[in-house]
Motif scaffolding. Structure first.
Motif, PDB file in Angstrom:
ATOM      1  N   MET A 166     -72.225  12.546  88.589  1.00 45.41           N
ATOM      2  CA  MET A 166     -72.217  13.934  89.001  1.00 45.41           C
ATOM      3  C   MET A 166     -71.250  14.738  88.131  1.00 45.41           C
ATOM      4  SD  MET A 166     -74.389  14.396  91.461  1.00 45.41           S
ATOM      5  CE  MET A 166     -73.862  15.986  92.013  1.00 45.41           C
ATOM      6  N   LYS A 167     -70.096  14.153  87.888  1.00 43.84           N
ATOM      7  CA  LYS A 167     -69.091  14.865  87.096  1.00 43.84           C
ATOM      8  C   LYS A 167     -69.620  15.167  85.693  1.00 43.84           C
ATOM      9  CE  LYS A 167     -64.936  13.027  86.944  1.00 43.84           C
ATOM     10  NZ  LYS A 167     -63.649  12.419  86.540  1.00 43.84           N
ATOM     11  N   ILE A 168     -70.343  14.214  85.127  1.00 50.63           N
ATOM     12  CA  ILE A 168     -70.883  14.405  83.778  1.00 50.63           C
ATOM     13  C   ILE A 168     -71.888  15.549  83.766  1.00 50.63           C
ATOM     14  CG2 ILE A 168     -72.348  13.336  82.007  1.00 50.63           C
ATOM     15  CD1 ILE A 168     -70.902  10.664  82.749  1.00 50.63           C
ATOM     16  N   LEU A 169     -72.780  15.581  84.751  1.00 50.57           N
ATOM     17  CA  LEU A 169     -73.786  16.648  84.786  1.00 50.57           C
ATOM     18  C   LEU A 169     -73.182  17.986  85.183  1.00 50.57           C
ATOM     19  CD1 LEU A 169     -76.836  14.709  86.162  1.00 50.57           C
ATOM     20  CD2 LEU A 169     -76.685  15.890  83.980  1.00 50.57           C
ATOM     21  N   LYS A 170     -72.122  17.970  85.955  1.00 50.97           N
ATOM     22  CA  LYS A 170     -71.451  19.236  86.299  1.00 50.97           C
ATOM     23  C   LYS A 170     -70.714  19.809  85.093  1.00 50.97           C
ATOM     24  CE  LYS A 170     -70.840  18.556  91.243  1.00 50.97           C
ATOM     25  NZ  LYS A 170     -69.886  18.308  92.327  1.00 50.97           N
ATOM     26  N   SER A 171     -70.282  18.940  84.188  1.00 48.91           N
ATOM     27  CA  SER A 171     -69.540  19.417  83.015  1.00 48.91           C
ATOM     28  C   SER A 171     -70.444  20.170  82.035  1.00 48.91           C
ATOM     29  CB  SER A 171     -68.860  18.256  82.301  1.00 48.91           C
ATOM     30  OG  SER A 171     -69.804  17.439  81.639  1.00 48.91           O
ATOM     31  N   ARG A 172     -71.726  19.795  81.998  1.00 49.39           N
ATOM     32  CA  ARG A 172     -72.698  20.479  81.134  1.00 49.39           C
ATOM     33  C   ARG A 172     -74.067  20.277  81.744  1.00 49.39           C
ATOM     34  NH1 ARG A 172     -75.962  19.188  76.667  1.00 49.39           N
ATOM     35  NH2 ARG A 172     -75.115  17.092  76.557  1.00 49.39           N
ATOM     36  N   GLU A 173     -74.626  21.335  82.264  1.00 42.36           N
ATOM     37  CA  GLU A 173     -75.926  21.270  82.927  1.00 42.36           C
ATOM     38  C   GLU A 173     -77.047  20.972  81.949  1.00 42.36           C
ATOM     39  OE1 GLU A 173     -77.441  21.741  86.131  1.00 42.36           O
ATOM     40  OE2 GLU A 173     -75.417  21.218  86.738  1.00 42.36           O
ATOM     41  N   GLY A 222     -81.099   2.431  80.907  1.00 46.63           N
ATOM     42  CA  GLY A 222     -81.833   1.968  82.087  1.00 46.63           C
ATOM     43  C   GLY A 222     -80.966   2.000  83.334  1.00 46.63           C
ATOM     44  N   GLU A 223     -79.738   1.546  83.215  1.00 47.81           N
ATOM     45  CA  GLU A 223     -78.790   1.592  84.334  1.00 47.81           C
ATOM     46  C   GLU A 223     -78.511   3.034  84.750  1.00 47.81           C
ATOM     47  OE1 GLU A 223     -75.963   0.021  87.097  1.00 47.81           O
ATOM     48  OE2 GLU A 223     -77.461  -1.012  85.881  1.00 47.81           O
ATOM     49  N   THR A 224     -78.359   3.897  83.775  1.00 47.79           N
ATOM     50  CA  THR A 224     -78.129   5.322  84.049  1.00 47.79           C
ATOM     51  C   THR A 224     -79.315   5.924  84.795  1.00 47.79           C
ATOM     52  OG1 THR A 224     -76.721   5.514  82.097  1.00 47.79           O
ATOM     53  CG2 THR A 224     -77.646   7.563  82.974  1.00 47.79           C
ATOM     54  N   LEU A 225     -80.525   5.590  84.373  1.00 50.56           N
ATOM     55  CA  LEU A 225     -81.719   6.100  85.052  1.00 50.56           C
ATOM     56  C   LEU A 225     -81.740   5.677  86.520  1.00 50.56           C
ATOM     57  CD1 LEU A 225     -84.349   5.548  82.245  1.00 50.56           C
ATOM     58  CD2 LEU A 225     -83.747   7.747  83.288  1.00 50.56           C
ATOM     59  N   SER A 226     -81.308   4.478  86.811  1.00 48.87           N
ATOM     60  CA  SER A 226     -81.246   4.021  88.204  1.00 48.87           C
ATOM     61  C   SER A 226     -80.318   4.909  89.021  1.00 48.87           C
ATOM     62  CB  SER A 226     -80.749   2.575  88.279  1.00 48.87           C
ATOM     63  OG  SER A 226     -81.664   1.708  87.707  1.00 48.87           O
ATOM     64  N   HIS A 227     -79.169   5.222  88.466  1.00 54.02           N
ATOM     65  CA  HIS A 227     -78.211   6.078  89.160  1.00 54.02           C
ATOM     66  C   HIS A 227     -78.759   7.502  89.326  1.00 54.02           C
ATOM     67  CE1 HIS A 227     -74.801   3.316  89.414  1.00 54.02           C
ATOM     68  NE2 HIS A 227     -75.196   2.868  88.231  1.00 54.02           N
ATOM     69  N   ASP A 269     -81.949   8.413  89.432  1.00 54.79           N
ATOM     70  CA  ASP A 269     -83.017   8.374  90.444  1.00 54.79           C
ATOM     71  C   ASP A 269     -82.435   8.356  91.858  1.00 54.79           C
ATOM     72  OD1 ASP A 269     -85.020   8.451  88.555  1.00 54.79           O
ATOM     73  OD2 ASP A 269     -85.428   6.294  88.633  1.00 54.79           O
ATOM     74  N   TYR A 270     -81.385   7.576  92.057  1.00 50.83           N
ATOM     75  CA  TYR A 270     -80.721   7.515  93.369  1.00 50.83           C
ATOM     76  C   TYR A 270     -80.194   8.901  93.765  1.00 50.83           C
ATOM     77  CZ  TYR A 270     -77.211   6.438  96.895  1.00 50.83           C
ATOM     78  OH  TYR A 270     -76.458   6.431  98.034  1.00 50.83           O
ATOM     79  N   LEU A 271     -79.566   9.589  92.826  1.00 52.08           N
ATOM     80  CA  LEU A 271     -79.016  10.914  93.124  1.00 52.08           C
ATOM     81  C   LEU A 271     -80.119  11.946  93.374  1.00 52.08           C
ATOM     82  CD1 LEU A 271     -76.046  10.876  90.601  1.00 52.08           C
ATOM     83  CD2 LEU A 271     -75.899  10.800  93.108  1.00 52.08           C
ATOM     84  N   ILE A 272     -81.265  11.768  92.733  1.00 51.82           N
ATOM     85  CA  ILE A 272     -82.419  12.639  93.006  1.00 51.82           C
ATOM     86  C   ILE A 272     -82.898  12.400  94.432  1.00 51.82           C
ATOM     87  CG2 ILE A 272     -84.849  13.047  92.452  1.00 51.82           C
ATOM     88  CD1 ILE A 272     -84.039  12.504  89.484  1.00 51.82           C
ATOM     89  N   GLU A 273     -83.027  11.140  94.823  1.00 53.46           N
ATOM     90  CA  GLU A 273     -83.464  10.813  96.187  1.00 53.46           C
ATOM     91  C   GLU A 273     -82.510  11.368  97.242  1.00 53.46           C
ATOM     92  OE1 GLU A 273     -84.481   6.742  96.961  1.00 53.46           O
ATOM     93  OE2 GLU A 273     -85.550   6.563  95.055  1.00 53.46           O
ATOM     94  N   LYS A 274     -81.238  11.418  96.930  1.00 52.39           N
ATOM     95  CA  LYS A 274     -80.229  11.952  97.852  1.00 52.39           C
ATOM     96  C   LYS A 274     -80.175  13.479  97.832  1.00 52.39           C
ATOM     97  CE  LYS A 274     -78.663   8.172  99.567  1.00 52.39           C
ATOM     98  NZ  LYS A 274     -78.869   7.880 100.975  1.00 52.39           N
ATOM     99  N   GLY A 275     -80.987  14.100  96.954  1.00 55.00           N
ATOM    100  CA  GLY A 275     -81.034  15.561  96.877  1.00 55.00           C
ATOM    101  C   GLY A 275     -79.893  16.181  96.097  1.00 55.00           C
ATOM    102  N   LYS A 276     -79.164  15.374  95.346  1.00 55.82           N
ATOM    103  CA  LYS A 276     -78.017  15.887  94.598  1.00 55.82           C
ATOM    104  C   LYS A 276     -78.374  16.334  93.182  1.00 55.82           C
ATOM    105  CE  LYS A 276     -74.791  13.256  97.299  1.00 55.82           C
ATOM    106  NZ  LYS A 276     -73.487  13.775  97.593  1.00 55.82           N
TER     107      LYS A 276
END
Length: 71
Positions: free
Chosen positions: A1-8, A41-46, A48-55
């Motif tokens: 989350m922190k990485i994506l918040k730093s640059r959308e 691949g590991e990043t994609l798993s994380h 996808d999880y955050l998408i499912e959680k609506g984040k």
């Protein structure tokens, strides 16, 4: 989350490149190609999880998936 918040609006590869990995002190530029493949691949798993959680949301732009934090 922190990485994506730093640059959308980043790809999974861009997110993976900024994550901390336990590769015996190597940074992303020092990863062998096959290790980068597994890391994305590991990043994609994380992601996808955050998408499912609506984040996060994902949108296809120029044939690439772009991830953004939901508002």
């Amino acid at each position: 989350m922190k990485i994506l918040k730093s640059r959308e609006g980043q790809t999974a590869y861009e997110v993976a490149a900024q994550m901390q990995w336990s590769m015996r002190g190597k940074d992303w530029s020092g990863f062998p190609a096959h290790q980068r493949w597994f890391a994305v691949g590991e990043t994609l798993s994380h992601l996808d999880y955050l998408i499912e959680k609506g984040k996060l949301t994902v949108a296809r732009e120029n044939k690439v998936n772009i991830y953004r934090v939901t508002q």
